[in-house]
Design an enzyme around this catalytic site. Structure first.
Site, PDB file in Angstrom:
ATOM      1  N   HIS A   1      -3.936  -1.935   1.993  1.00  0.00           N
ATOM      2  CA  HIS A   1      -3.954  -3.403   1.924  1.00  0.00           C
ATOM      3  C   HIS A   1      -4.434  -3.998   3.250  1.00  0.00           C
ATOM      4  CE1 HIS A   1      -0.528  -2.644  -1.096  1.00  0.00           C
ATOM      5  NE2 HIS A   1      -1.586  -2.990  -1.809  1.00  0.00           N
TER       6      HIS A   1
ATOM      7  N   SER B   1       0.850   1.821  -3.133  1.00  0.00           N
ATOM      8  CA  SER B   1       2.263   1.458  -2.983  1.00  0.00           C
ATOM      9  C   SER B   1       3.132   2.355  -3.854  1.00  0.00           C
ATOM     10  CB  SER B   1       2.482   0.000  -3.372  1.00  0.00           C
ATOM     11  OG  SER B   1       1.791  -0.855  -2.510  1.00  0.00           O
TER      12      SER B   1
ATOM     13  N   LYS C   1       6.233  -4.367 -13.307  1.00  0.00           N
ATOM     14  CA  LYS C   1       6.570  -3.348 -12.316  1.00  0.00           C
ATOM     15  C   LYS C   1       7.987  -3.540 -11.803  1.00  0.00           C
ATOM     16  CE  LYS C   1       1.978  -2.330 -10.412  1.00  0.00           C
ATOM     17  NZ  LYS C   1       1.157  -2.356  -9.199  1.00  0.00           N
TER      18      LYS C   1
ATOM     19  N   ARG D   1     -10.132   1.289  -5.844  1.00  0.00           N
ATOM     20  CA  ARG D   1     -10.022   2.694  -5.426  1.00  0.00           C
ATOM     21  C   ARG D   1     -10.673   3.639  -6.404  1.00  0.00           C
ATOM     22  NH1 ARG D   1      -3.768   1.972  -4.927  1.00  0.00           N
ATOM     23  NH2 ARG D   1      -4.491   0.489  -6.474  1.00  0.00           N
TER      24      ARG D   1
HETATM   25  P1  ADP Z   1      -1.071  -4.982  -8.020  1.00  0.00           P
HETATM   26  O1  ADP Z   1       0.319  -4.744  -8.493  1.00  0.00           O
HETATM   27  O2  ADP Z   1      -1.570  -6.364  -8.290  1.00  0.00           O
HETATM   28  O3  ADP Z   1      -2.069  -3.931  -8.381  1.00  0.00           O
HETATM   29  P2  ADP Z   1      -0.979  -3.836  -5.350  1.00  0.00           P
HETATM   30  O4  ADP Z   1      -0.088  -4.329  -4.277  1.00  0.00           O
HETATM   31  O5  ADP Z   1      -0.734  -2.495  -5.901  1.00  0.00           O
HETATM   32  O6  ADP Z   1      -0.929  -4.981  -6.443  1.00  0.00           O
HETATM   33  O7  ADP Z   1      -2.489  -3.913  -4.858  1.00  0.00           O
HETATM   34  C1  ADP Z   1      -3.054  -5.131  -4.434  1.00  0.00           C
HETATM   35  C2  ADP Z   1      -4.555  -4.959  -4.275  1.00  0.00           C
HETATM   36  O8  ADP Z   1      -4.815  -4.046  -3.212  1.00  0.00           O
HETATM   37  C3  ADP Z   1      -5.252  -4.379  -5.500  1.00  0.00           C
HETATM   38  O9  ADP Z   1      -6.517  -4.981  -5.631  1.00  0.00           O
HETATM   39  C4  ADP Z   1      -5.410  -2.916  -5.150  1.00  0.00           C
HETATM   40  O10 ADP Z   1      -6.513  -2.344  -5.815  1.00  0.00           O
HETATM   41  C5  ADP Z   1      -5.661  -3.035  -3.676  1.00  0.00           C
HETATM   42  N1  ADP Z   1      -5.346  -1.788  -2.977  1.00  0.00           N
HETATM   43  C6  ADP Z   1      -4.163  -1.149  -2.925  1.00  0.00           C
HETATM   44  N2  ADP Z   1      -4.253  -0.008  -2.204  1.00  0.00           N
HETATM   45  C7  ADP Z   1      -5.543   0.061  -1.798  1.00  0.00           C
HETATM   46  C8  ADP Z   1      -6.301   1.012  -1.039  1.00  0.00           C
HETATM   47  N3  ADP Z   1      -5.725   2.122  -0.572  1.00  0.00           N
HETATM   48  N4  ADP Z   1      -7.615   0.768  -0.819  1.00  0.00           N
HETATM   49  C9  ADP Z   1      -8.186  -0.344  -1.329  1.00  0.00           C
HETATM   50  N5  ADP Z   1      -7.548  -1.271  -2.054  1.00  0.00           N
HETATM   51  C10 ADP Z   1      -6.242  -1.076  -2.292  1.00  0.00           C
END
Ligand code: ADP
Length: 148
Positions: free
Chosen positions: A17, A127, A41, A90
């Site tokens: 992030h 996450s 979630k 990703r």
């Molecule tokens: P959500 O529950 O909306 O998917 P996340 O917190 O898991 O929220 O992710 C928020 C954003 O960050 C999403 O667009 C996700 O693809 C991106 N993201 C998470 N981890 C990575 C990473 N390692 N590299 C690039 N983008 C990421």
């Protein structure tokens, strides 16, 4: 002013992030990190704690704001005057989901989504994997932004 919302669960906020925020900053005047309540979630950290933690990370970056929201991302975008949404990609799996959500956000809110490809070294950081490691008592500091 060019404002973008970076929405997510951020449970917790990872180096993946952090990298997206760093790479989006040169593209926009302001980034609003929107910590969303995701009904699908089960969360590890309470939303207030996630917001406070991210705010602390960006305390010296006035162009990054952090807030929580529990409605649609397009509603948050409207409230903060953002015409853009930033998301990270990703994998193909991410892509298929993001394409549908982006199309809907454009249609319903006229908000354009900017998808940033992950940097390869962060492709496997998520996450959910970090939560799993925490659950089993592993050290996750390599996957979380450095704090002072
Ligand atoms: P959500 O529950 O909306 O998917 P996340 O917190 O898991 O929220 O992710 C928020 C954003 O960050 C999403 O667009 C996700 O693809 C991106 N993201 C998470 N981890 C990575 C990473 N390692 N590299 C690039 N983008 C990421």
């Amino acid at each position: 002013m060019k404002i973008a919302v970076f929405p997510g669960s951020f449970d917790p906020f990872t180096i993946g992030h952090e990298s997206i925020v760093a790479r989006a900053l040169p593209l926009f005047d302001k980034i609003v990190i929107g910590v969303g309540v995701n009904e699908r979630k089960h969360s590890l950290y309470p939303i207030e704690q996630r917001v406070a933690h991210i705010q602390k990370l960006y305390k010296d970056e006035p162009r990054v704001n952090v807030c929580s929201y529990n409605d649609l991302t397009i509603d948050l975008a409207k409230r903060v005057g953002a015409k853009f949404i930033v998301r990270g990609l990703r994998s193909v799996k991410d892509f298929e989901y993001e394409r549908d959500v982006a199309a809907m956000n454009k249609r319903l809110g006229n908000v354009e989504t900017i998808l940033l490809l992950t940097e390869p070294e962060y492709a496997s950081v998520s996450s959910s994997v970090v939560r799993e490691l925490i659950h089993y008592g592993r050290d996750v500091k390599d996957f979380l932004p450095q704090t002072d």
